[in-house]
Write a protein that holds these residues in place. Structure first.
Motif, PDB file in Angstrom:
ATOM      1  N   CYS B 256       0.353  -1.347  -0.002  1.00 22.90           N
ATOM      2  CA  CYS B 256      -0.196   0.323   0.287  1.00 22.90           C
ATOM      3  C   CYS B 256       0.708   1.286  -0.018  1.00 22.90           C
ATOM      4  CB  CYS B 256      -0.914   0.171   1.243  1.00 22.90           C
ATOM      5  SG  CYS B 256      -2.110  -0.905   0.628  1.00 22.90           S
ATOM      6  N   ARG B 260      -4.533   3.150  -0.865  1.00 24.75           N
ATOM      7  CA  ARG B 260      -4.616   3.756   0.759  1.00 24.75           C
ATOM      8  C   ARG B 260      -4.427   4.217   1.525  1.00 24.75           C
ATOM      9  NH1 ARG B 260      -5.816  -2.536   2.755  1.00 24.75           N
ATOM     10  NH2 ARG B 260      -7.826  -1.752   4.054  1.00 24.75           N
ATOM     11  N   TYR B 268      -7.967   5.012  -2.931  1.00 25.78           N
ATOM     12  CA  TYR B 268      -7.944   4.181  -3.196  1.00 25.78           C
ATOM     13  C   TYR B 268      -6.533   2.563  -2.785  1.00 25.78           C
ATOM     14  CZ  TYR B 268      -5.116   5.817  -6.918  1.00 25.78           C
ATOM     15  OH  TYR B 268      -4.221   6.232  -7.881  1.00 25.78           O
ATOM     16  N   CYS B 269      -7.366   1.660  -3.492  1.00 23.31           N
ATOM     17  CA  CYS B 269      -6.690   0.517  -3.292  1.00 23.31           C
ATOM     18  C   CYS B 269      -6.653   0.634  -4.832  1.00 23.31           C
ATOM     19  CB  CYS B 269      -7.413  -0.671  -2.808  1.00 23.31           C
ATOM     20  SG  CYS B 269      -6.958  -2.002  -2.729  1.00 23.31           S
ATOM     21  N   ARG B 301      -5.063  -8.847  -0.374  1.00 23.36           N
ATOM     22  CA  ARG B 301      -6.710  -8.622  -0.753  1.00 23.36           C
ATOM     23  C   ARG B 301      -6.438  -9.610  -2.102  1.00 23.36           C
ATOM     24  NH1 ARG B 301      -8.546  -2.426  -0.298  1.00 23.36           N
ATOM     25  NH2 ARG B 301      -9.173  -2.738   1.164  1.00 23.36           N
ATOM     26  N   THR B 795     -11.501  -4.593  -0.657  1.00 21.39           N
ATOM     27  CA  THR B 795     -12.862  -3.645  -1.311  1.00 21.39           C
ATOM     28  C   THR B 795     -11.656  -3.177  -2.052  1.00 21.39           C
ATOM     29  OG1 THR B 795     -11.995  -2.278   1.370  1.00 21.39           O
ATOM     30  CG2 THR B 795     -13.963  -2.794   0.108  1.00 21.39           C
ATOM     31  N   TYR B 796     -11.144  -3.581  -3.676  1.00 17.59           N
ATOM     32  CA  TYR B 796     -10.472  -3.902  -3.877  1.00 17.59           C
ATOM     33  C   TYR B 796     -10.754  -2.134  -5.064  1.00 17.59           C
ATOM     34  CZ  TYR B 796     -12.991  -6.192  -7.370  1.00 17.59           C
ATOM     35  OH  TYR B 796     -14.046  -6.582  -8.002  1.00 17.59           O
ATOM     36  N   GLU B 800     -12.699   0.930  -2.093  1.00 22.31           N
ATOM     37  CA  GLU B 800     -11.744   0.495  -0.704  1.00 22.31           C
ATOM     38  C   GLU B 800     -12.586   2.447  -0.279  1.00 22.31           C
ATOM     39  OE1 GLU B 800      -9.243  -0.098   1.098  1.00 22.31           O
ATOM     40  OE2 GLU B 800      -8.747   1.233   2.410  1.00 22.31           O
ATOM     41  N   TYR B 803     -15.184   1.639   1.475  1.00 21.67           N
ATOM     42  CA  TYR B 803     -14.673   1.571   2.802  1.00 21.67           C
ATOM     43  C   TYR B 803     -14.685   2.164   3.382  1.00 21.67           C
ATOM     44  CZ  TYR B 803     -11.687  -1.711   5.696  1.00 21.67           C
ATOM     45  OH  TYR B 803     -11.408  -2.083   6.949  1.00 21.67           O
TER      46      TYR B 803
END
Lengths: 149, 1014
Positions: B256, B260, B268-269, B301, B795-796, B800, B803
């Motif tokens: 990450c 994120r 976002y992811c 993930r 929550t890709y 995200e 989430y």
């Protein structure tokens, strides 16, 4: 190898190896060894086939009779065969052929089957080095050309 | 009528990474002219830089390169590199796309890619392909397999940082390809549609100083580490660390980085980092077993197909250590250049670990870079992160009609999603331009083939110097002399570059002048160059299969560089063997298999409907078979999206379009009874309530979907307060805020009977469904309490954000370990006991218990798999031909898949996968005919005893037993179906009567080669 044995095997002996390589994996792996310039001994003569499963035992026997000191069959890794399961068929056939060679008094180690993928140039070169060394130790193929006398 | 006459049957594709390449190939095969535009000097994109791909550990270049060569060779694809877009005018169906091409200073047609120029060039510059870990010359090729296969001169930058125009390359270039005075070029392309596949960039971690990137030499990014792993990379595939070029033992990956992360504006992811990290750790371990990989992560993930199993293998088989943690800092020991990582584990404890190398798993970003300008130029709307916004139910559709989007510029994602979107975008363009399909494509015509059967072999041999690649090692003159002495060889020529355009002319001329009837080219590998020489034979009126190649470069000069004498000896034998085979070559006539231009789609969920509509809109008659009495599939249990869109209204609208489409015939409450035939010519029996109907078609799209698992655990079914996510969703959809104002507590448990022994895979959608429903509860009743007990939040991508939103709105997320599953006891309240890593054991009294139970394939999936002879994976989902590059194809030609029967996925993903399957299917349907494989097996009826052994061994069921009446006797013999045979040769070996032979590899040919081994 002892000095005596080395002399007996003739220092000059260069094994002749015929390699049947499947178009999709092993032949591509041999190509990659080339593009990566990985050096290996020049003893192998490659014959391209579409699938290791199409290598007839007759081809291998004929190569041995014609004077090959070793025969190499290269296929895709298990599960990766371009034709679903040709490599498994090749493996089964090789197991049987090796038993037959032994009964005729020919070292079954003269016939190798290995899985080499399109990305394994290094592995192809290493295998060729190993096989050349190993056949060199075995010495010349004793049955070469004796069939037509 | 007049309107469509204005449309243009050409499509521009912007960006030639794997996404653009796939879209180009699909469109070109569908009958459209394609302009493939790329801003760098070579096509291939990021995938060309990767070492391996997950979850199969395939060599990235090996699977990519054939697609690049296909692009270069396709008569309907024009590749334009060093090209950028400067403007666009017009509208859907007819655009004028303005481009600016910076000079390459090398003539593409003349450059033979011999590399002499780079050897002599005195200017060394950082190699951007290796992210500066190595250097290149000012005249360079991005990577060895680059397409176009030509060099380029770097004249960007100033003074020493560019070509100094010393003229040495010009002198050394034998083909005169260097053009220092080349000028930039501005052009306009007329196209009917545009596909944007410009991609995103890796995050630059320089803005996160705590990780020490660029300050500490042994902190690298994950993409730099890919290059380190690669055999063509800066260290030739040896894992070395930059500071001292020593092998690192302890390697850490930090997840990450730039994803994120609100502090850099990327909340976002990036979707694929978790998996490529696991892959890099596994591959590193495979390189050197002593390496100890550690992965610092927030969530793993592993939401994609077979991803979970890969992570498990990484942990268990490869001893990759996973530490759930947050990294506070990386610090360097200035003497040893080793690194210290300080982190807080999930229990809140602080730790410090030492490493030799730290890899930052960087995410993808779009804004502030080149794509941003492109997006503006094209007038596309973008989201807050700079990625292109799409219409929510149809991800590849942008706000500008006629411009479609695919790949990572839409959302950070992996290769399969990008490739699928590429095909989907191609389908969209195909729908828009269906009336002008085939209007701008070129078909090459060749002279009639000369008959050679009656002639003695007259062999022409062309031996290639390949610059110094072959000629620098092998004694070509000696080869020419020895070859001339071989029987039936009537002409031998040596060429500097056999593949060059002028040698092709020489080959054609020699065939005419010397009445050659068989050609041997002793050069490089037939795997890349055979089609080129075959074309030359066709131009000279010879059957293309009268060509043989022998590989004296990859398999001789390049691998025996230090022993020229022995190498020349080997080459002599290789040529003699090949001449022996060439002598035995016979013409092969492939057959054109007519294709029935109708499609069958099985499954009337969103993927099936999307595929059927796309096929029908492209002009192909389609039959859609659905086992239920209504369309919609699993979507009938989904009511709203997280954005608040009405799913049922959408399903209703799409169903209406399907039912009213003149080219779609719908069978409800029906199923497939039997399928016969093969690609191009299927006969399918459809069992309807009214009886059995026969339907002929050319292709099949399988879209049979999934169903929600009804769990056996947690008292499900025994207490109405316990329900699945879908059951909750239905309740919530029927409520409005007046219904729920009291305090109530919802507890959601994720991964129920999922990602464990019962269903060892992640179902991808459940985490998001929990977030969606939790947000819905909170909006209906802010006083309600919602707890989500999860293992890893999947929550890709941009999911995200929701989430984060759920956490902000008070939803409590508690992570649990698979060894400590939540326990419940029923009473007035449902008592839920969960072990929180920070707080220890927690009891939550709940009013409702919601189970996220995962998805599973419907029971009849296996039966359909058997009918179509297509495989399932170990989890019971359909198994595609290749997880990365052929995500909607089966390995069986003519059968495609889409939607959740491939693996569980979201609505939008199913929509574009349906469209992608339609595009792939259209590549077969469009031309109306298929060419059979050349190397197929043929049965000699006079030798065949009808034992049927071949029928048993054929992996493609391509052989049938045929009965014949010979002199009043019933005789059975085998017959190979030319459409089904793939040319593996298995039957040839199996035949006890030696009655079968394989075209191009028959016994006479192979045995004649064996005779020459000495």
């Amino acid at each position: 190898m002892t000095e005596e044995k080395k002399e007996h095997n003739k220092e000059e002996f260069e094994p002749r190896i015929v390699g049947f390589l499947c178009n999709w994996c092993s032949y591509a792996g041999a190509d990659l060894a080339g593009t990566s310039r990985i050096q290996y001994p020049p003893n192998v003569r490659i014959i391209r086939v579409m699938c290791s499963g199409s290598v007839d035992s007759m081809y291998i026997l004929r190569a041995l009779l014609e004077g090959a000191d070793g025969v190499f069959v290269g296929g895709c890794h298990p599960g990766d065969c371009h034709y679903l399961d040709g490599n498994y068929k090749a493996r089964r056939r090789m197991v049987l052929l090796k038993t037959i060679l032994e009964t005729f008094g020919l070292e079954s180690e003269r016939v190798w089957i290995r899985w080499i993928s399109a990305s394994e140039g290094q592995r192809f070169a290493e295998t060729m080095r190993d096989m050349t060394d190993s056949i060199r130790k075995l010495g010349p193929n004793p049955i070469a050309k004796q069939w037509n006398i | 009528m007049t309107q469509h006459m204005d449309k243009i049957g050409a499509v521009a594709i912007i960006g030639a990474g794997i996404t653009g390449v796939q879209a180009a190939l699909d469109l070109a095969d569908m009958g459209f002219k394609v302009y493939l535009l790329e801003k760098t000097p070579a096509i291939g994109g990021v995938m060309a830089q990767l070492d391996k791909t997950f979850p199969t550990n395939d060599c990235s270049m090996c699977i990519l390169s054939p697609k690049l060569v296909d692009c270069a060779r396709h008569p309907n694809i024009e590749i334009h590199t060093t090209t950028e877009i400067t403007g666009i005018e017009g509208a859907a169906g007819k655009f004028s796309l303005k481009i600016h091409q910076t000079p390459r200073y090398v003539d593409l047609l003349k450059c033979t890619s011999c590399g002499s120029c780079a050897e002599i060039c005195p200017v060394s510059l950082p190699n951007e392909f290796d992210y500066g870990l190595s250097t290149r010359k000012a005249i360079y090729k991005s990577y060895p397999q680059a397409i176009p296969n030509a060099y380029v001169i770097d004249k960007i930058g100033d003074g020493k940082h560019r070509c100094v125009e010393c003229g040495r390359c010009e002198k050394v270039c034998k083909s005169g390809a260097i053009v220092h005075e080349q000028k930039p070029l501005d052009r306009v392309f007329s196209v009917g549609a545009v596909i944007v596949a410009a991609g995103a960039q890796p995050f630059d971690p320089i803005v996160k100083p705590e990780f020490g990137y660029k300050r500490y030499s042994n902190v690298v990014t994950s993409i730099e580490f890919e290059r380190i792993l690669s055999a063509s990379g800066p260290f030739q595939g040896k894992i070395l660390r930059p500071s001292d070029k020593k092998e690192p033992k302890r390697i850490a990956w930090v997840h990450c980085v730039g994803s994120r992360d609100k502090s850099v504006g990327n909340d976002y992811c990036s979707s694929m980092c978790c998996m490529y990290t696991a892959k890099e750790a596994v591959i590193a371990k495979e390189h050197h077993h002593e390496i100890e990989p550690t992965v610092f992560y927030i969530d793993v993930r592993s939401f994609g197909k077979d991803f979970d199993a890969y992570i498990e293998r990484a942990k268990k088989e490869h001893d990759v250590r996973y530490v759930r943690s947050r990294i506070s800092e990386v610090e360097e020991d200035s003497k040893t250049k080793n690194l210290k990582i300080r982190y807080e584990d999930e229990c809140g404890e602080l730790h410090e670990d030492a490493f030799d190398l730290v890899v930052l798993s960087v995410g993808l970003c779009a804004a502030k870079h080149k794509p941003h300008e492109l997006v503006k130029t094209l007038g596309l709307s973008e989201n807050v992160f700079g990625f292109v916004d799409s219409v929510s139910f149809d991800p590849v559709v942008t706000n500008v009609p006629g411009i479609f989007i695919a790949g990572t510029l839409l959302e950070p994602q992996g290769i399969p999603e990008s490739v699928t979107q590429a095909s989907a975008a191609a389908a969209k363009a195909g729908m828009l331009l269906r009336d002008v399909r085939g209007t701008l494509v070129s078909h090459k015509t060749y002279p009639l083939e000369r008959s050679v059967e009656e002639e003695m072999p007259r062999i022409g041999v062309f031996i290639c110097h390949c610059g110094i690649n072959i000629g620098g090692v092998l004694d070509i003159d000696a080869l020419v002399t020895s070859t001339k002495s071989l029987e039936n060889v009537v002409y031998v020529d040596a060429n500097l570059y056999s593949c060059s355009e002028d040698t092709q002319k020489k080959i054609v001329d020699a065939i005419h002048t010397h009445q050659l009837n068989r050609i041997l080219v002793a050069a490089c590998t037939p795997r890349t160059h055979e089609p080129l020489f075959q074309k030359s034979l066709r131009e000279a009126g010879l059957n293309p299969y009268l060509l043989e190649m022998t590989n004296i470069r990859e398999q001789c000069s390049w691998v025996h560089m230090d022993i020229p004498k022995e190498a020349t000896g080997k080459a002599k034998i290789l040529i003699a063997m090949a001449v022996a085979k060439t002598r035995q070559l016979v013409p092969i006539h492939t057959v054109e298999i007519p294709v029935n231009q109708r499609a069958l789609v099985v499954g009337g969920g969103i993927a099936g409907m999307s595929a059927a509509l796309s096929l029908a809109d492209q002009g192909f008659d389609t039959v859609l078979v659905e086992k239920d009495h209504m369309l919609g599939g699993h979507l009938n249990n989904i009511f709203y999206t997280v954005e608040g869109l009405d799913v049922h209204a959408f399903v209703k609208e799409i169903s209406h379009r399907v039912m009213s489409h003149p080219r779609i015939k719908l069978y409800l409450s029906s199923k497939i009874k039997d399928v016969k035939g093969y690609v191009g010519n299927y006969d399918t029996y459809i069992e309807t309530s009214a009886g059995v109907e026969l339907f002929n078609h050319g292709v099949v799209v399988v879209a049979t979907g999934v169903e929600e698992n009804k769990p056996k655990s947690y008292h499900y079914g025994a207490d109405p307060r316990v329900m699945t996510q879908s059951e909750l969703e239905k309740r919530l959809s029927e409520m409005d805020s007046r219904d729920v104002c009291n305090r109530e507590t919802y507890v959601m448990i994720q991964c129920v009977e999922s990602r464990d022994n019962t269903r060892p895979y992640c179902s991808r959608i459940c985490c998001m469904q929990a977030v969606k429903n939790a947000l819905r509860i909170k909006s209906l009743n802010p006083r309600a309490e919602v707890f989500v007990l999860y293992r890893d939040m999947m929550t890709y991508g941009f999911k995200e954000i929701f989430y984060s939103k759920a956490r902000e709105s008070g939803v409590v997320f508690i992570q649990y370990d698979s060894d400590w599953k939540p326990e419940i006891s029923l009473g007035e309240h449902i008592k839920v006991k969960v072990k929180d890593p920070l707080l220890g054991s927690v009891d939550i009294p709940a009013d409702y218990l919601i189970l996220s139970t995962g998805m599973q394939p419907p029971k009849d999936t296996m039966a359909l798999a058997k009918q179509l002879k297509v495989p399932l994976n170990s989890d019971g989902f359909f198994l595609e031909a290749h997880v990365k590059l052929r995500p909607v194809d089966f390995s069986t030609r003519g059968v495609f898949l889409a939607g959740c029967c491939h693996s569980p996925k979201f609505l939008g993903e199913s929509v574009y996968q349906g469209e992608a399957a339609a595009a792939r299917a259209a590549t077969i349907l469009a031309s109306g005919k298929l060419e059979s494989e050349p190397n197929i097996a043929v049965v000699d009826e006079t030798l065949c005893s009808g034992c049927k052994t071949c029928i048993l061994v054929c992996p493609y069921k391509a052989i049938d037993a045929v009965e014949k009446n010979v002199d009043g006797k019933r005789v059975v013999h085998a017959k190979v179906n030319e459409g089904l045979c793939q040319g593996c040769g298995t039957c040839v070996v199996a035949c006890p009567a030696r009655a079968i032979e394989q075209h191009g590899f028959n016994d006479r040919q192979i045995l004649s080669m064996i005779k020459e081994i000495i």
